[in-house]
Design an enzyme around this catalytic site. Structure first.
Site, mmCIF file in Angstrom:
data_model
loop_
_atom_site.group_PDB
_atom_site.id
_atom_site.type_symbol
_atom_site.label_atom_id
_atom_site.label_comp_id
_atom_site.label_asym_id
_atom_site.label_seq_id
_atom_site.Cartn_x
_atom_site.Cartn_y
_atom_site.Cartn_z
ATOM 1 N N ARG A 43 0.694 -1.275 0.001
ATOM 2 C CA ARG A 43 -0.031 -0.174 -0.050
ATOM 3 C C ARG A 43 0.887 1.371 -0.050
ATOM 4 O O ARG A 43 0.478 2.326 -0.587
ATOM 5 C CB ARG A 43 -0.870 0.036 1.049
ATOM 6 C CG ARG A 43 -2.322 0.616 0.993
ATOM 7 C CD ARG A 43 -3.099 0.602 2.145
ATOM 8 N NE ARG A 43 -3.523 -0.970 2.451
ATOM 9 C CZ ARG A 43 -3.502 -1.510 3.619
ATOM 10 N NH1 ARG A 43 -3.581 -0.808 4.757
ATOM 11 N NH2 ARG A 43 -3.835 -2.679 3.752
ATOM 12 N N GLU A 210 5.153 -28.264 19.602
ATOM 13 C CA GLU A 210 5.862 -26.964 19.594
ATOM 14 C C GLU A 210 6.288 -26.494 21.103
ATOM 15 O O GLU A 210 5.445 -26.485 22.105
ATOM 16 C CB GLU A 210 5.270 -25.871 18.922
ATOM 17 C CG GLU A 210 5.254 -25.937 17.393
ATOM 18 C CD GLU A 210 4.283 -25.075 16.765
ATOM 19 O OE1 GLU A 210 5.155 -24.124 16.114
ATOM 20 O OE2 GLU A 210 3.068 -25.008 16.727
ATOM 21 N N ASP A 229 -5.039 -24.765 12.507
ATOM 22 C CA ASP A 229 -3.520 -24.456 12.353
ATOM 23 C C ASP A 229 -2.660 -25.387 11.923
ATOM 24 O O ASP A 229 -1.981 -25.402 11.159
ATOM 25 C CB ASP A 229 -3.420 -23.657 13.707
ATOM 26 C CG ASP A 229 -2.105 -22.832 13.557
ATOM 27 O OD1 ASP A 229 -1.879 -22.283 12.492
ATOM 28 O OD2 ASP A 229 -1.053 -22.560 14.062
ATOM 29 N N HIS A 234 -0.993 -29.656 8.093
ATOM 30 C CA HIS A 234 0.174 -30.458 8.082
ATOM 31 C C HIS A 234 0.107 -31.928 8.552
ATOM 32 O O HIS A 234 0.754 -32.635 7.978
ATOM 33 C CB HIS A 234 1.095 -29.626 9.075
ATOM 34 C CG HIS A 234 1.219 -28.129 8.981
ATOM 35 N ND1 HIS A 234 1.349 -27.449 7.888
ATOM 36 C CD2 HIS A 234 1.326 -27.139 9.776
ATOM 37 C CE1 HIS A 234 1.600 -26.112 7.645
ATOM 38 N NE2 HIS A 234 1.496 -26.034 9.171
#
Ligand code: BG6
Length: 481
Positions: A43, A210, A229, A234
């Protein structure tokens, strides 16, 4: 081969954190085809030089050995250009077209690194401007939709403008060398395939753990949750690679056809089976790597009454002849005890044990990260005395060590493949929609369930119910053995 690569969202996080550094690595490795132009659009109004300065600043945050020297940056930046673009303005797409028309590059890759809610608008405008000719490819970053209906809506618009062979849907896990190795393990070796079925395998566990929390991504994550997510994309992609039939060739569609069959064979969830076979959790305060960390509800910009899951463990089955009855356990979560992604194939015990001591079944551990390798756990006689118990031993391969010089990062690989037009490591729309179709009953059941997620302490392996899920069938997660 000449190319023009355009990053929509040229000043966004994804562009400077992942895409530009990956492209620079490709450049440094001499893999970026000569004669390419890289165009960032966003932008703000700024000349090329200012954008390059800005990028140089950002590159200071890139991990040491991957940071360009002054001279390398100058050479790389000479290929980088910037244009202001308001994505709602048709005439700005015309300007882009003129810029791309300045020369006839063999390939034009349009990488939508913007917020996904802009994808349909951008694709429609690209179509209206005629920026969908056969040499054009469009790369779409996740999340592609929030549920089946929204994924279908995006795909409908993408397909009305581009053919499927022009659409490159990213699942960055497919770009990881360790994940590509899954295909090599199964279809480049004759050793495992004869054992790869229900007669020899007791269960398969896929863990994507994680240790990080949601960090600054609270607002995005809270509207998403671990199932969308990490599982819908995945984890399911990994499951398809483990469970698929051998494809007839290494072509994108031969592989994607087989992956789709696995997704279609996954046992559908019902409200009852969600209650029984799916565990969701949310982390509370705890200790990770020796440091005290806050709970999810105290993370920045997360509502204090959030019910978003930061952990999922589930049991499913692939309903076909090869896998009937074999449990596939998937597990992922944030703020777990370690960063650890691995697939454990648990073989059945020997049918008739003749040695004393515990009868430990063989295990094949496919390590995806942080280590990338393969460990085959066997039993051996120590040779000390008659009648002694067998000792566990393992064959341990470290692919990072073996192939260090040849390895490239996930985004580097995926960008190069998009430029070269190789679709193998990208997700086809029907795969993606089928994954949503399978996940959706879980989301629906949760929405009706007043109980909300179970809690777990940061630094643990998730709620105890996740252990109970596998213990029910006499199994345990790898770290519990
Ligand atoms: C992303 C998720 O797709 O994958 C993140 O949105 C997650 O929440 C990340 O942290 C994990 O990727 P990697 O490559 O670090 O395992």
């Amino acid at each position: 081969m000449s190319f023009d690569l355009v990053f929509f969202g040229g000043t966004g996080d994804l562009t400077w954190r992942k895409l530009m550094p990956a492209l620079f690595q490709a450049f440094r490795h001499g893999k970026l085809p000569e004669g390419g132009r890289i165009l960032a659009v966003a932008r703000d109004e700024m000349p090329d030089e200012r954008y390059r300065e800005w990028l140089k600043e950002r590159f200071r945050e890139v991990e040491g050995s991957k940071r360009p020297s002054e001279e390398e940056f100058e050479r790389f930046a000479a290929q980088v250009f910037y244009r202001r673009m308001d994505l709602s303005q048709p005439e700005h797409y015309q300007r882009l077209k003129e810029w791309l028309g300045e020369r006839q590059a063999d390939t034009v890759v349009l990488y939508l690194a913007t917020s996904p809610h802009l994808f349909t608008q951008i694709c429609e405008q690209l179509g209206a401007a005629g920026l969908n000719e056969p040499r054009v490819r469009v790369v779409l970053e996740k999340p592609l939709g929030h549920d089946l209906a929204s994924a279908q809506q995006i795909n409908k618009v993408v397909r009305s403008v581009f053919s499927e062979s022009q659409a490159f849907r990213i699942d960055h896990y497919l770009g990881k060398p360790s994940v590509q190795n899954l295909m090599a393990l199964r279809f480049g070796n004759a050793l495992f395939e004869p054992l790869w079925h229900r007669e020899s395998i007791a269960n398969i566990q896929i863990t994507l753990a994680e240790s990080l929390g949601v960090g600054t991504r609270g607002p995005f994550y809270d509207g998403t949750g671990a199932l969308r997510d990490m599982v819908q994309n995945h984890a399911l992609q990994l499951l398809t690679m483990i469970a698929m039939e051998p494809p007839s060739s290494n072509d994108a569609d031969a592989i994607r056809d087989e992956k789709l069959k696995v997704l279609r064979a996954l046992k559908p969830f019902t409200p009852d089976s969600v209650a029984r076979d799916v565990v969701r959790g949310q982390y509370r305060a705890g200790t990770v790597d020796g440091k005290a960390v806050v709970g999810y509800l105290d993370e920045a910009k997360v509502p204090a009454d959030s019910r978003t899951e930061t952990f999922v463990a589930l049991r499913t089955e692939v309903q076909n002849w090869r896998w009937a009855g074999v449990p596939f356990y998937l597990r992922t979560g944030k703020r777990l005890a370690a960063r650890d992604a691995q697939i454990v194939v648990n073989f059945r015990p020997v049918p008739h044990p003749i040695f004393p001591g515990a009868n430990r079944p063989n295990q094949l551990v496919i390590k995806l990260q942080p280590e990338d390798g393969l460990e085959l756990r066997l039993q051996a006689a120590k040779g000390g005395a008659h009648g002694e118990a067998l000792a566990p031993v393992s064959l341990d391969l470290d692919f990072d060590k073996a192939f260090a010089a040849d390895r490239v990062g996930a985004y580097e690989r995926l960008l190069l493949d998009a430029i070269a037009g190789r679709l193998n490591l990208f997700v086809r729309s029907d795969e993606q929609e089928q994954a949503w179709r399978w996940v959706e009953p879980i989301l629906d059941a949760w929405a009706q369930d007043p109980a909300g997620p179970r809690t777990y302490s940061a630094g643990s392996w998730g709620p105890p119910a996740a252990s109970a899920l596998v213990a029910r069938e006499g199994f345990s997660w790898a770290e519990e053995q």
